[in-house]
Design an enzyme around this catalytic site. Structure first.
Site, PDB file in Angstrom:
ATOM      1  N   SER A  16       4.365   7.166   7.010  1.00 16.66           N
ATOM      2  CA  SER A  16       3.659   7.154   5.904  1.00 16.66           C
ATOM      3  C   SER A  16       2.515   7.531   6.034  1.00 16.66           C
ATOM      4  O   SER A  16       1.493   7.059   6.898  1.00 16.66           O
ATOM      5  CB  SER A  16       3.639   5.606   5.449  1.00 16.66           C
ATOM      6  OG  SER A  16       2.687   5.264   4.485  1.00 16.66           O
ATOM      7  N   HIS A  41       6.562   9.944   3.826  1.00 18.43           N
ATOM      8  CA  HIS A  41       6.448   8.825   2.708  1.00 18.43           C
ATOM      9  C   HIS A  41       4.960   8.719   2.216  1.00 18.43           C
ATOM     10  O   HIS A  41       4.030   8.655   3.055  1.00 18.43           O
ATOM     11  CB  HIS A  41       6.734   7.327   3.412  1.00 18.43           C
ATOM     12  CG  HIS A  41       6.807   6.101   2.487  1.00 18.43           C
ATOM     13  ND1 HIS A  41       7.920   6.131   1.886  1.00 18.43           N
ATOM     14  CD2 HIS A  41       6.173   5.308   2.380  1.00 18.43           C
ATOM     15  CE1 HIS A  41       7.938   5.130   1.192  1.00 18.43           C
ATOM     16  NE2 HIS A  41       6.767   4.708   1.579  1.00 18.43           N
ATOM     17  N   ASP A  43       2.598   6.741  -0.066  1.00 17.67           N
ATOM     18  CA  ASP A  43       2.226   5.514  -0.862  1.00 17.67           C
ATOM     19  C   ASP A  43       1.182   5.662  -1.845  1.00 17.67           C
ATOM     20  O   ASP A  43       0.136   5.663  -1.802  1.00 17.67           O
ATOM     21  CB  ASP A  43       1.755   4.577   0.253  1.00 17.67           C
ATOM     22  CG  ASP A  43       2.944   3.836   0.878  1.00 17.67           C
ATOM     23  OD1 ASP A  43       3.832   3.613   0.504  1.00 17.67           O
ATOM     24  OD2 ASP A  43       2.899   4.032   2.335  1.00 17.67           O
ATOM     25  N   MET A  45      -0.705   3.941  -5.093  1.00 21.06           N
ATOM     26  CA  MET A  45      -1.246   2.591  -5.348  1.00 21.06           C
ATOM     27  C   MET A  45      -2.253   2.859  -6.409  1.00 21.06           C
ATOM     28  O   MET A  45      -3.054   3.860  -6.317  1.00 21.06           O
ATOM     29  CB  MET A  45      -1.715   1.750  -4.390  1.00 21.06           C
ATOM     30  CG  MET A  45      -0.812   1.815  -3.138  1.00 21.06           C
ATOM     31  SD  MET A  45      -1.487   0.374  -1.895  1.00 21.06           S
ATOM     32  CE  MET A  45      -0.387   0.886  -0.496  1.00 21.06           C
ATOM     33  N   HIS A  77       6.406   6.865  -3.227  1.00 22.87           N
ATOM     34  CA  HIS A  77       6.695   5.410  -3.442  1.00 22.87           C
ATOM     35  C   HIS A  77       5.683   4.848  -4.429  1.00 22.87           C
ATOM     36  O   HIS A  77       4.386   4.734  -4.042  1.00 22.87           O
ATOM     37  CB  HIS A  77       6.906   4.512  -2.077  1.00 22.87           C
ATOM     38  CG  HIS A  77       6.682   3.051  -2.082  1.00 22.87           C
ATOM     39  ND1 HIS A  77       6.395   2.259  -1.181  1.00 22.87           N
ATOM     40  CD2 HIS A  77       7.070   2.345  -3.232  1.00 22.87           C
ATOM     41  CE1 HIS A  77       6.552   1.005  -1.518  1.00 22.87           C
ATOM     42  NE2 HIS A  77       7.094   0.861  -2.789  1.00 22.87           N
ATOM     43  N   MET A  79       3.699   2.548  -6.159  1.00 20.91           N
ATOM     44  CA  MET A  79       3.328   1.036  -6.616  1.00 20.91           C
ATOM     45  C   MET A  79       2.451   0.932  -7.505  1.00 20.91           C
ATOM     46  O   MET A  79       1.012   0.888  -7.403  1.00 20.91           O
ATOM     47  CB  MET A  79       2.912   0.465  -5.117  1.00 20.91           C
ATOM     48  CG  MET A  79       3.846   0.247  -4.112  1.00 20.91           C
ATOM     49  SD  MET A  79       3.266   0.134  -2.486  1.00 20.91           S
ATOM     50  CE  MET A  79       3.023   1.942  -1.909  1.00 20.91           C
ATOM     51  N   MET A 148      11.129  -3.868   0.401  1.00 19.21           N
ATOM     52  CA  MET A 148       9.782  -4.053   1.149  1.00 19.21           C
ATOM     53  C   MET A 148       9.970  -5.337   2.105  1.00 19.21           C
ATOM     54  O   MET A 148      10.313  -6.169   1.780  1.00 19.21           O
ATOM     55  CB  MET A 148       8.637  -4.312  -0.250  1.00 19.21           C
ATOM     56  CG  MET A 148       8.299  -3.165  -0.893  1.00 19.21           C
ATOM     57  SD  MET A 148       7.628  -1.649  -0.120  1.00 19.21           S
ATOM     58  CE  MET A 148       6.239  -2.410   0.742  1.00 19.21           C
ATOM     59  N   ASP A 182      10.300  -0.777   4.551  1.00 21.57           N
ATOM     60  CA  ASP A 182       8.958  -0.471   4.256  1.00 21.57           C
ATOM     61  C   ASP A 182       7.980  -1.586   4.532  1.00 21.57           C
ATOM     62  O   ASP A 182       7.995  -2.306   3.782  1.00 21.57           O
ATOM     63  CB  ASP A 182       8.601   0.260   2.854  1.00 21.57           C
ATOM     64  CG  ASP A 182       7.210   1.179   2.654  1.00 21.57           C
ATOM     65  OD1 ASP A 182       6.682   0.766   3.867  1.00 21.57           O
ATOM     66  OD2 ASP A 182       7.130   1.333   1.682  1.00 21.57           O
TER      67      ASP A 182
HETATM   68  C1  DX5 Z   1       2.651  -0.741   2.062  1.00 16.44           C
HETATM   69  C2  DX5 Z   1       3.376   0.664   1.977  1.00 16.44           C
HETATM   70  C3  DX5 Z   1       3.827   1.142   3.165  1.00 16.44           C
HETATM   71  C4  DX5 Z   1       2.883   1.069   4.409  1.00 16.44           C
HETATM   72  C5  DX5 Z   1       3.684   0.728   5.546  1.00 16.44           C
HETATM   73  O1  DX5 Z   1       2.243  -1.107   0.687  1.00 16.44           O
HETATM   74  O2  DX5 Z   1       4.050   0.693   1.125  1.00 16.44           O
HETATM   75  O3  DX5 Z   1       4.528   2.159   3.340  1.00 16.44           O
HETATM   76  O4  DX5 Z   1       2.157   2.578   4.491  1.00 16.44           O
HETATM   77  O5  DX5 Z   1       2.570   0.687   6.432  1.00 16.44           O
HETATM   78  P1  DX5 Z   1       3.033  -0.108   7.929  1.00 16.44           P
HETATM   79  O6  DX5 Z   1       4.070   0.928   8.688  1.00 16.44           O
HETATM   80  O7  DX5 Z   1       1.661   0.209   8.723  1.00 16.44           O
HETATM   81  O8  DX5 Z   1       3.483  -1.520   7.814  1.00 16.44           O
HETATM   82 ZN    ZN Z   2       5.739   2.664   0.947  1.00 20.78          ZN
END
Ligand code: DX5
Ligand code: ZN
Length: 227
Positions: A16, A41, A43, A45, A77, A79, A148, A182
Site C-alpha cells: 500500500s 494498493h 488507499d 480517502m 481501494h 474509502m 478490513m 487489509d
Molecule cells: C487502512 C488502509 C490500508 C493501510 C494498511 O485504512 O486501507 O490499506 O494502508 O496499512 P498497514 O499495512 O500499515 O496496516
Molecule cells: Zn486499503
C-alpha cells in the site's frame, strides 16, 4: 474475457503506497515491483467516510504506466462516500481493480456494475464492525472481496484477531473471488491471514515504513507463502 483476467495468479502481497515516501513515489513503486510485487494498493480517502484525505486519480495517473510496464496492476481501494461518482475517474487514470465499501453506498450492486462498465475488475470491502452477511447479495458479482482487518483511515494499526475467522467466512461465500485482507499485515500476522484463505495481503507500514522496502516485501511474502 472478464476484467479480472488481468489479475496476477496465486497469493500476492499488495504494497500500500499510503505509507510510501511521496516525495519519491515512483522510485518506491519501482523498488517493490523489482522485489516481485504485482499488485500495488492505492488507499483513497475522502475526509468523510474516513477522517483523512489521501490520494486521488492524479496520483493513480502518475504511477499507473510504470506499474503496468512492469507487469503489475493498480488496485484502488476507495474509502469514500458516494463512490459511484468517482469510479470513472479512477478507471480513466489507470486503475485495473476498484473496490468500494459496502457501508459507503445504498446501491452497491449499481456501483459494482458501473465499475465493470468502465472495464475494471470490481471489489467490495467491509469494515471490522460490518457482518459478513452484508456481502451475501453482491458477492457473486464481485471479482474481489476485501476484509478490513483494522478500522480504515490510517496505516500502522494492529491487526484485529477476529478478522481471521471473518476471512474464512468470506472465502466460503465466494470461492471464485479474490479474497483480500487489509490492515496490520506483517510477517507475524500474515501466516494466519494466509491460512484463512487470503489471496492478496495488503501491507503498508510493514513495507514502506522499513528502511529497505524490497527486503521487507520479501520477508512478508515468505511468511505468507506468497509470490
Ligand atoms: C487502512 C488502509 C490500508 C493501510 C494498511 O485504512 O486501507 O490499506 O494502508 O496499512 P498497514 O499495512 O500499515 O496496516
Ligand atoms: Zn486499503
Amino acid at each position: 474475457m472478464t476484467p479480472a483476467s488481468a489479475y496476477p495468479p496465486g497469493r500476492r502481497i499488495a504494497p500500500s503506497i499510503l505509507s510510501a515516501d511521496f516525495a519519491r513515489l515512483g522510485e518506491q513503486v519501482d523498488e517493490v515491483m523489482a522485489a516481485g510485487a504485482r499488485v500495488i494498493h492505492v488507499d483513497v480517502m475522502d475526509g468523510d467516510f474516513v477522517p483523512p484525505i489521501t490520494i486521488g486519480p492524479m496520483i493513480v495517473g502518475a504511477i499507473a504506466d510504470r506499474i503496468h510496464a512492469a507487469g503489475g496492476i493498480v488496485d484502488c481501494h476507495l474509502m469514500i462516500e458516494r463512490p459511484q461518482a468517482q469510479v470513472g475517474e479512477f478507471a480513466r487514470a489507470g486503475a485495473d481493480s476498484i473496490t468500494v465499501h459496502a457501508e459507503a453506498t445504498a446501491h452497491v450492486n449499481r456501483v459494482v456494475h458501473a465499475i465493470h462498465d468502465c472495464g475494471c475488475a470490481a471489489g467490495v470491502a467491509i469494515n471490522p464492525g460490518t457482518p459478513v452477511a452484508a456481502l451475501d447479495a453482491i458477492a457473486g458479482d464481485c471479482d474481489l472481496l476485501l476484509c478490513m482487518s483494522v478500522n480504515p483511515g490510517w496505516g500502522g494499526q494492529s491487526y484485529i484477531p477476529s478478522s481471521t475467522g471473518k476471512l474464512a467466512e468470506i472465502g466460503a461465500l465466494a470461492p471464485a473471488a479474490v479474497l483480500e485482507v487489509d490492515g496490520g499485515i506483517d510477517p507475524e500476522t500474515a501466516p494466519a491471514a494466509a491460512a484463512a484463505g487470503s489471496d492478496w495481503l495488503v501491507a503498508g507500514s510493514a513495507i514502506f515504513g522499513k528502511p529497505d522496502p524490497a527486503a521487507a516485501y520479501a520477508e512478508i511474502a515468505a511468511a505468507a507463502g506468497a509470490g
